[in-house]
Write a protein that holds these residues in place. Structure first.
Motif, PDB file in Angstrom:
ATOM      1  N   ARG A  37       6.478 -14.601 -57.676  1.00 34.72           N
ATOM      2  CA  ARG A  37       6.078 -15.630 -56.713  1.00 34.72           C
ATOM      3  C   ARG A  37       6.998 -15.688 -55.500  1.00 34.72           C
ATOM      4  NH1 ARG A  37       7.030 -21.097 -55.624  1.00 34.72           N
ATOM      5  NH2 ARG A  37       5.170 -22.356 -55.178  1.00 34.72           N
ATOM      6  N   GLU A  38       8.299 -15.612 -55.694  1.00 36.18           N
ATOM      7  CA  GLU A  38       9.231 -15.724 -54.570  1.00 36.18           C
ATOM      8  C   GLU A  38       9.097 -14.538 -53.621  1.00 36.18           C
ATOM      9  OE1 GLU A  38      10.764 -18.521 -53.953  1.00 36.18           O
ATOM     10  OE2 GLU A  38       9.736 -19.216 -55.762  1.00 36.18           O
ATOM     11  N   GLN A  39       8.914 -13.341 -54.170  1.00 34.27           N
ATOM     12  CA  GLN A  39       8.703 -12.179 -53.318  1.00 34.27           C
ATOM     13  C   GLN A  39       7.367 -12.289 -52.594  1.00 34.27           C
ATOM     14  OE1 GLN A  39      10.940  -9.645 -52.614  1.00 34.27           O
ATOM     15  NE2 GLN A  39       9.415  -9.230 -51.012  1.00 34.27           N
ATOM     16  N   TYR A  40       6.376 -12.805 -53.275  1.00 39.13           N
ATOM     17  CA  TYR A  40       5.064 -13.034 -52.661  1.00 39.13           C
ATOM     18  C   TYR A  40       5.200 -13.938 -51.434  1.00 39.13           C
ATOM     19  CZ  TYR A  40       0.298 -15.007 -52.269  1.00 39.13           C
ATOM     20  OH  TYR A  40      -0.921 -15.447 -51.805  1.00 39.13           O
ATOM     21  N   LEU A  41       5.967 -15.015 -51.571  1.00 45.56           N
ATOM     22  CA  LEU A  41       6.144 -15.935 -50.453  1.00 45.56           C
ATOM     23  C   LEU A  41       6.891 -15.281 -49.302  1.00 45.56           C
ATOM     24  CD1 LEU A  41       6.965 -19.205 -52.407  1.00 45.56           C
ATOM     25  CD2 LEU A  41       4.941 -18.786 -50.995  1.00 45.56           C
ATOM     26  N   ARG A  42       7.860 -14.435 -49.613  1.00 48.20           N
ATOM     27  CA  ARG A  42       8.574 -13.718 -48.542  1.00 48.20           C
ATOM     28  C   ARG A  42       7.643 -12.742 -47.841  1.00 48.20           C
ATOM     29  NH1 ARG A  42      12.809 -14.022 -52.421  1.00 48.20           N
ATOM     30  NH2 ARG A  42      12.253 -12.006 -53.315  1.00 48.20           N
ATOM     31  N   ASP A  43       6.829 -12.024 -48.614  1.00 49.10           N
ATOM     32  CA  ASP A  43       5.874 -11.084 -48.018  1.00 49.10           C
ATOM     33  C   ASP A  43       4.829 -11.817 -47.188  1.00 49.10           C
ATOM     34  OD1 ASP A  43       7.133  -8.921 -49.201  1.00 49.10           O
ATOM     35  OD2 ASP A  43       5.774  -8.851 -50.921  1.00 49.10           O
ATOM     36  N   MET A  44       4.459 -12.997 -47.632  1.00 53.85           N
ATOM     37  CA  MET A  44       3.436 -13.801 -46.968  1.00 53.85           C
ATOM     38  C   MET A  44       3.815 -14.126 -45.531  1.00 53.85           C
ATOM     39  SD  MET A  44       2.140 -17.524 -48.292  1.00 53.85           S
ATOM     40  CE  MET A  44       1.037 -18.555 -47.335  1.00 53.85           C
ATOM     41  N   TRP A  51      -0.429  -7.347 -52.612  1.00 54.47           N
ATOM     42  CA  TRP A  51      -0.424  -5.932 -53.016  1.00 54.47           C
ATOM     43  C   TRP A  51       0.852  -5.203 -52.667  1.00 54.47           C
ATOM     44  CZ3 TRP A  51      -4.034  -6.476 -56.216  1.00 54.47           C
ATOM     45  CH2 TRP A  51      -5.113  -7.330 -55.925  1.00 54.47           C
ATOM     46  N   ASN A  52       1.743  -5.789 -51.879  1.00 52.27           N
ATOM     47  CA  ASN A  52       2.992  -5.110 -51.516  1.00 52.27           C
ATOM     48  C   ASN A  52       3.831  -4.755 -52.735  1.00 52.27           C
ATOM     49  OD1 ASN A  52       2.224  -5.570 -48.868  1.00 52.27           O
ATOM     50  ND2 ASN A  52       4.281  -6.164 -48.228  1.00 52.27           N
ATOM     51  N   GLN A  53       3.962  -5.703 -53.634  1.00 47.42           N
ATOM     52  CA  GLN A  53       4.780  -5.463 -54.825  1.00 47.42           C
ATOM     53  C   GLN A  53       4.159  -4.382 -55.708  1.00 47.42           C
ATOM     54  OE1 GLN A  53       6.173  -9.091 -56.890  1.00 47.42           O
ATOM     55  NE2 GLN A  53       5.441 -10.235 -55.109  1.00 47.42           N
ATOM     56  N   VAL A 162      -1.988 -26.882 -35.918  1.00 48.92           N
ATOM     57  CA  VAL A 162      -1.484 -27.502 -37.144  1.00 48.92           C
ATOM     58  C   VAL A 162      -1.469 -26.447 -38.235  1.00 48.92           C
ATOM     59  CG1 VAL A 162      -1.749 -29.351 -38.827  1.00 48.92           C
ATOM     60  CG2 VAL A 162      -2.448 -29.723 -36.443  1.00 48.92           C
ATOM     61  N   GLU A 163      -0.292 -26.189 -38.794  1.00 45.52           N
ATOM     62  CA  GLU A 163      -0.084 -25.106 -39.745  1.00 45.52           C
ATOM     63  C   GLU A 163       0.705 -25.587 -40.953  1.00 45.52           C
ATOM     64  OE1 GLU A 163      -0.567 -22.083 -40.622  1.00 45.52           O
ATOM     65  OE2 GLU A 163      -1.743 -21.204 -39.001  1.00 45.52           O
ATOM     66  N   ASP A 164       0.771 -24.730 -41.969  1.00 41.07           N
ATOM     67  CA  ASP A 164       1.611 -25.014 -43.134  1.00 41.07           C
ATOM     68  C   ASP A 164       2.420 -23.802 -43.564  1.00 41.07           C
ATOM     69  OD1 ASP A 164      -0.682 -23.572 -44.248  1.00 41.07           O
ATOM     70  OD2 ASP A 164       0.175 -24.117 -46.184  1.00 41.07           O
ATOM     71  N   SER A 165       2.274 -22.660 -42.865  1.00 40.32           N
ATOM     72  CA  SER A 165       2.967 -21.440 -43.277  1.00 40.32           C
ATOM     73  C   SER A 165       3.769 -20.855 -42.123  1.00 40.32           C
ATOM     74  CB  SER A 165       1.968 -20.384 -43.775  1.00 40.32           C
ATOM     75  OG  SER A 165       1.224 -19.864 -42.693  1.00 40.32           O
ATOM     76  N   GLU A 166       4.790 -20.088 -42.472  1.00 41.62           N
ATOM     77  CA  GLU A 166       5.617 -19.455 -41.451  1.00 41.62           C
ATOM     78  C   GLU A 166       4.823 -18.442 -40.642  1.00 41.62           C
ATOM     79  OE1 GLU A 166       9.701 -16.756 -41.118  1.00 41.62           O
ATOM     80  OE2 GLU A 166       9.278 -17.868 -42.969  1.00 41.62           O
ATOM     81  N   ARG A 167       3.948 -17.690 -41.292  1.00 40.80           N
ATOM     82  CA  ARG A 167       3.177 -16.702 -40.534  1.00 40.80           C
ATOM     83  C   ARG A 167       2.225 -17.387 -39.559  1.00 40.80           C
ATOM     84  NH1 ARG A 167      -1.379 -13.960 -44.545  1.00 40.80           N
ATOM     85  NH2 ARG A 167      -2.381 -15.893 -45.163  1.00 40.80           N
ATOM     86  N   GLY A 168       1.690 -18.547 -39.939  1.00 34.25           N
ATOM     87  CA  GLY A 168       0.831 -19.295 -39.025  1.00 34.25           C
ATOM     88  C   GLY A 168       1.613 -19.854 -37.860  1.00 34.25           C
TER      89      GLY A 168
END
Length: 213
Positions: A37-44, A51-53, A162-168
């Motif tokens: 999960r933590e790596q998923y959030l970093r990849d996000m 699919w990166n992992q 209005v966002e909730d994610s770093e990529r947004g």
């Protein structure tokens, strides 16, 4: 003065992000791989997640393509059966609709979006919806929010994202638009230092908009 609001969708208007992660986690567990999960959030944050992992672990593209379809099926199952409402969203949108023009800019697939909103009234407050199929480059690229600006015929200064994610947030800032980040437990650990505003709940957006009018 803000006259236009461009809303992200997942995590802002509906609580779907944990279920998207769980669907991917379940699809990879089917082939014996544990999605961290933590790596998923970093990849996000870079616009790449599930699919990166798997690729880094040597899982081939053919298997990933097959499990991607499995993930999509699991996700749509969750969308149809799990509670994904966020308290106060409809009331907030109803009040905001009397002050500003609103739209949704999401990287969700249109098919998923339609499942979510088949029996919900969120889109009745929106002038338009842009989904993944409406642009070439997804968030964190600025194209989604630049497309929203163009569709409205709005300037950057009179628009709020209005966002909730770093990529947004990265997408909004790259487009030159002020961004308010609403707290979401799933993405809370990400970097939001570039946000113009931080909101504990979406309902706080009413006061923010009214204060600027």
């Amino acid at each position: 003065m803000k006259k236009f609001v461009l809303f992200d969708h997942d995590g802002v208007l509906v609580d779907t992000e944990p279920w998207y992660f769980k669907a991917g986690q379940r699809a990879l567990a089917d082939i014996g791989f544990t999605l961290d999960r933590e790596q998923y959030l970093r990849d996000m944050t870079r616009g790449a997640a599930t699919w990166n992992q798997a690729r880094a672990a040597g899982i081939d593209d053919r298997t990933i393509a097959r499990q991607r379809a499995v993930r999509d099926a699991y996700y749509r199952e969750y969308l149809s059966t799990e509670a994904i409402e966020i308290e106060g969203v409809l009331d907030t949108l109803a009040e905001l609709s009397r002050q500003v023009r609103m739209a949704i800019v999401t990287t969700a697939k249109r098919a998923d979006f339609e499942i979510i909103h088949e029996k919900r009234k969120i889109t009745s407050s929106m002038e338009f919806v842009l989904t993944l199929e409406d642009y070439e480059f997804s968030k964190p690229h600025p194209e989604p929010y630049l497309t929203g600006l163009k569709r409205f015929g709005a300037t950057r200064d009179e628009t709020l994202v209005v966002e909730d994610s770093e990529r947004g947030l990265t997408s909004a800032l790259a487009a030159g638009i002020d961004c308010a980040v609403v707290d979401n437990a799933f993405t809370r650990s990400q970097d939001f230092s570039g946000a113009r505003y931080r909101l504990a709940t979406l309902s706080e957006l009413k006061d923010l908009i009214l204060a600027a009018t």
